[in-house]
Design a protein around this motif. Structure first.
Motif, PDB file in Angstrom:
ATOM      1  N   ASN A 189       0.826  -1.204   0.000  1.00 31.29           N
ATOM      2  CA  ASN A 189       0.000   0.000   0.000  1.00 31.29           C
ATOM      3  C   ASN A 189       0.863   1.259   0.000  1.00 31.29           C
ATOM      4  O   ASN A 189       0.564   2.243  -0.686  1.00 31.29           O
ATOM      5  CB  ASN A 189      -0.912   0.003   1.227  1.00 31.29           C
ATOM      6  N   VAL A 190       1.942   1.224   0.778  1.00 27.65           N
ATOM      7  CA  VAL A 190       2.853   2.370   0.837  1.00 27.65           C
ATOM      8  C   VAL A 190       3.497   2.599  -0.531  1.00 27.65           C
ATOM      9  O   VAL A 190       3.613   3.741  -0.998  1.00 27.65           O
ATOM     10  CB  VAL A 190       3.943   2.137   1.906  1.00 27.65           C
ATOM     11  N   MET A 191       3.905   1.533  -1.187  1.00 30.15           N
ATOM     12  CA  MET A 191       4.561   1.649  -2.488  1.00 30.15           C
ATOM     13  C   MET A 191       3.629   2.272  -3.526  1.00 30.15           C
ATOM     14  O   MET A 191       4.005   3.188  -4.263  1.00 30.15           O
ATOM     15  CB  MET A 191       5.029   0.275  -2.966  1.00 30.15           C
ATOM     16  N   PHE A 192       2.400   1.758  -3.589  1.00 27.06           N
ATOM     17  CA  PHE A 192       1.443   2.302  -4.555  1.00 27.06           C
ATOM     18  C   PHE A 192       1.055   3.736  -4.193  1.00 27.06           C
ATOM     19  O   PHE A 192       0.876   4.580  -5.068  1.00 27.06           O
ATOM     20  CB  PHE A 192       0.196   1.415  -4.626  1.00 27.06           C
ATOM     21  N   GLY A 193       0.948   4.024  -2.901  1.00 28.83           N
ATOM     22  CA  GLY A 193       0.627   5.381  -2.478  1.00 28.83           C
ATOM     23  C   GLY A 193       1.731   6.358  -2.855  1.00 28.83           C
ATOM     24  O   GLY A 193       1.474   7.460  -3.348  1.00 28.83           O
ATOM     25  N   PHE A 194       2.986   5.960  -2.629  1.00 30.05           N
ATOM     26  CA  PHE A 194       4.122   6.808  -2.974  1.00 30.05           C
ATOM     27  C   PHE A 194       4.147   7.080  -4.476  1.00 30.05           C
ATOM     28  O   PHE A 194       4.355   8.217  -4.916  1.00 30.05           O
ATOM     29  CB  PHE A 194       5.417   6.132  -2.537  1.00 30.05           C
ATOM     30  N   ALA A 195       3.925   6.032  -5.267  1.00 34.25           N
ATOM     31  CA  ALA A 195       3.911   6.191  -6.725  1.00 34.25           C
ATOM     32  C   ALA A 195       2.815   7.169  -7.150  1.00 34.25           C
ATOM     33  O   ALA A 195       3.016   7.999  -8.044  1.00 34.25           O
ATOM     34  CB  ALA A 195       3.697   4.830  -7.391  1.00 34.25           C
ATOM     35  N   ALA A 196       1.657   7.084  -6.503  1.00 36.66           N
ATOM     36  CA  ALA A 196       0.555   7.987  -6.828  1.00 36.66           C
ATOM     37  C   ALA A 196       0.940   9.437  -6.556  1.00 36.66           C
ATOM     38  O   ALA A 196       0.669  10.335  -7.372  1.00 36.66           O
ATOM     39  CB  ALA A 196      -0.688   7.615  -6.015  1.00 36.66           C
ATOM     40  N   GLY A 197       1.589   9.686  -5.422  1.00 36.99           N
ATOM     41  CA  GLY A 197       1.996  11.044  -5.083  1.00 36.99           C
ATOM     42  C   GLY A 197       2.982  11.622  -6.077  1.00 36.99           C
ATOM     43  O   GLY A 197       2.876  12.782  -6.493  1.00 36.99           O
ATOM     44  N   VAL A 198       3.962  10.816  -6.476  1.00 41.75           N
ATOM     45  CA  VAL A 198       4.954  11.270  -7.457  1.00 41.75           C
ATOM     46  C   VAL A 198       4.275  11.621  -8.771  1.00 41.75           C
ATOM     47  O   VAL A 198       4.558  12.664  -9.388  1.00 41.75           O
ATOM     48  CB  VAL A 198       6.022  10.177  -7.690  1.00 41.75           C
ATOM     49  N   MET A 199       3.355  10.774  -9.226  1.00 39.06           N
ATOM     50  CA  MET A 199       2.712  10.995 -10.513  1.00 39.06           C
ATOM     51  C   MET A 199       1.798  12.218 -10.498  1.00 39.06           C
ATOM     52  O   MET A 199       1.700  12.948 -11.490  1.00 39.06           O
ATOM     53  CB  MET A 199       1.943   9.743 -10.933  1.00 39.06           C
ATOM     54  N   ILE A 200       1.130  12.462  -9.378  1.00 45.30           N
ATOM     55  CA  ILE A 200       0.275  13.651  -9.282  1.00 45.30           C
ATOM     56  C   ILE A 200       1.107  14.919  -9.386  1.00 45.30           C
ATOM     57  O   ILE A 200       0.795  15.841 -10.144  1.00 45.30           O
ATOM     58  CB  ILE A 200      -0.529  13.645  -7.968  1.00 45.30           C
ATOM     59  N   ALA A 201       2.202  14.963  -8.616  1.00 41.35           N
ATOM     60  CA  ALA A 201       3.067  16.146  -8.634  1.00 41.35           C
ATOM     61  C   ALA A 201       3.711  16.338  -9.997  1.00 41.35           C
ATOM     62  O   ALA A 201       3.773  17.460 -10.520  1.00 41.35           O
ATOM     63  CB  ALA A 201       4.143  16.022  -7.551  1.00 41.35           C
ATOM     64  N   ALA A 202       4.191  15.249 -10.594  1.00 36.04           N
ATOM     65  CA  ALA A 202       4.834  15.334 -11.904  1.00 36.04           C
ATOM     66  C   ALA A 202       3.851  15.820 -12.961  1.00 36.04           C
ATOM     67  O   ALA A 202       4.227  16.570 -13.869  1.00 36.04           O
ATOM     68  CB  ALA A 202       5.397  13.976 -12.298  1.00 36.04           C
ATOM     69  N   SER A 203       2.604  15.406 -12.838  1.00 37.85           N
ATOM     70  CA  SER A 203       1.594  15.805 -13.820  1.00 37.85           C
ATOM     71  C   SER A 203       1.417  17.314 -13.861  1.00 37.85           C
ATOM     72  O   SER A 203       1.206  17.897 -14.927  1.00 37.85           O
ATOM     73  CB  SER A 203       0.246  15.140 -13.501  1.00 37.85           C
ATOM     74  N   PHE A 204       1.525  17.949 -12.702  1.00 36.18           N
ATOM     75  CA  PHE A 204       1.369  19.406 -12.687  1.00 36.18           C
ATOM     76  C   PHE A 204       2.672  20.121 -13.013  1.00 36.18           C
ATOM     77  O   PHE A 204       2.777  20.838 -14.004  1.00 36.18           O
ATOM     78  CB  PHE A 204       0.832  19.899 -11.345  1.00 36.18           C
ATOM     79  N   TRP A 205       3.711  19.921 -12.170  1.00 34.06           N
ATOM     80  CA  TRP A 205       4.913  20.734 -12.310  1.00 34.06           C
ATOM     81  C   TRP A 205       5.710  20.432 -13.578  1.00 34.06           C
ATOM     82  O   TRP A 205       6.305  21.334 -14.171  1.00 34.06           O
ATOM     83  CB  TRP A 205       5.794  20.584 -11.071  1.00 34.06           C
ATOM     84  N   SER A 206       5.758  19.186 -13.994  1.00 34.35           N
ATOM     85  CA  SER A 206       6.580  18.833 -15.154  1.00 34.35           C
ATOM     86  C   SER A 206       5.812  18.821 -16.469  1.00 34.35           C
ATOM     87  O   SER A 206       6.442  18.806 -17.535  1.00 34.35           O
ATOM     88  CB  SER A 206       7.221  17.455 -14.937  1.00 34.35           C
ATOM     89  N   LEU A 207       4.478  18.810 -16.403  1.00 32.11           N
ATOM     90  CA  LEU A 207       3.708  18.657 -17.632  1.00 32.11           C
ATOM     91  C   LEU A 207       2.662  19.761 -17.841  1.00 32.11           C
ATOM     92  O   LEU A 207       2.712  20.492 -18.836  1.00 32.11           O
ATOM     93  CB  LEU A 207       3.034  17.274 -17.644  1.00 32.11           C
ATOM     94  N   LEU A 208       1.723  19.901 -16.914  1.00 32.28           N
ATOM     95  CA  LEU A 208       0.656  20.882 -17.112  1.00 32.28           C
ATOM     96  C   LEU A 208       1.154  22.327 -17.048  1.00 32.28           C
ATOM     97  O   LEU A 208       0.804  23.156 -17.898  1.00 32.28           O
ATOM     98  CB  LEU A 208      -0.451  20.670 -16.081  1.00 32.28           C
TER      99      LEU A 208
END
Length: 269
Positions: free
Chosen positions: A44-63
């Motif tokens: 659960n921690v691993m999938f949660g961590f991955a989700a957090g990284v992808m959310i942040a990357a979606s905004f700062w690095s892409l949107l």
């Protein structure tokens, strides 16, 4: 250093970045040779961590870069980002319907996509493979964006590749170790675990090639990758991180992943 990197072919850089993120997945998958099972809380921690990284990357690095690139449109600078973002989500929804797959922890009866006689192991690997498509595309589009000559976009691309690589390591373990639990040998579990990320360098090259040769699509492509990533987060990662209790721990991991990616992108930029 940055000047030397920016002088390289963006498609080549995207390939190297895609191979890096794939390698991180393989490194994580190799943990199956040392552990025979994966605690549910840790998964659960691993999938949660991955989700957090992808959310942040979606905004700062892409949107955010997509909106900045479209700044010449004035108050309508959000339009390319909006269109691309929604198309990215729609694309992943289409892929979800066309490719049979099964999320970890669910019975075969709850597989998604068209009817198939594929084995459960293959369905599980396909689930993670679908998840890795937008990650590869995001890396490729981000590196393709440096064709504009903007050094800040190169920094954002490097931060994105590094961030995705960080979250791919535990994710590789979260794939290979459960496969071992499904009865596969350690070698086959590792093979399938790393194989799930083979699409990342492939889609990285496709994404970079597209934006380099059709530059007007750049803001749309950046937002497209963001929309696809957010779709994966909401449809797959967050639900999987919240299974069988320990929801507070998984939520904390999501926030940590978001914070790590935010620091990488903002501080480096």
């Amino acid at each position: 250093m940055l000047h030397e990197l920016s002088a390289l072919n963006p498609v080549l850089l995207s390939l190297l970045a895609g191979l890096f993120t794939w390698g991180c997945t393989a490194a994580g998958a190799s943990l199956v040779f040392f552990f025979k099972d994966l605690d549910q809380k840790m998964a659960n921690v691993m999938f949660g961590f991955a989700a957090g990284v992808m959310i942040a990357a979606s905004f700062w690095s892409l949107l955010a870069p997509a909106i900045e690139i479209s700044s010449g449109m004035g108050k309508f600078s959000f339009v390319p980002a909006l269109i691309g973002f929604l198309l990215g989500g729609a694309f992943l929804r289409l892929v979800d319907r066309l490719i049979p797959h099964l999320h970890f922890g669910f019975p075969v009866a709850q597989k998604e996509g068209p009817k198939t006689k594929l084995r459960k192991i293959i369905l599980l690997v396909l689930s993670i493979t679908i998840h890795n498509i937008p990650e590869g595309a995001a890396v490729g589009v981000a590196f393709g964006a440096i064709v504009t000559g903007d050094t800040e976009l190169l920094i954002a691309a490097l931060a994105l590749a590094f961030g995705i690589g960080i979250q791919n390591f535990p994710e590789g373990a979260a794939v290979s170790i459960p496969l071992r639990g499904e009865g596969l040998s350690r070698a086959r579990s590792f093979w399938y675990g790393q194989l799930s990320a083979i699409v990342e360098p492939i889609f990285a090259v496709i994404g970079a090639y597209l934006v380099v040769h059709v530059s007007p699509v750049l803001p749309y492509a950046l937002a497209f990758a963001a929309g696809a990533m957010i779709f994966v987060v909401v449809e797959e990662l967050i639900p999987e991180s919240q299974r069988e209790g320990s929801t507070d721990l998984a939520t904390a991991a999501t926030m940590l992943g978001f914070a790590v990616m935010m620091v990488l992108d903002v501080a480096l930029g």
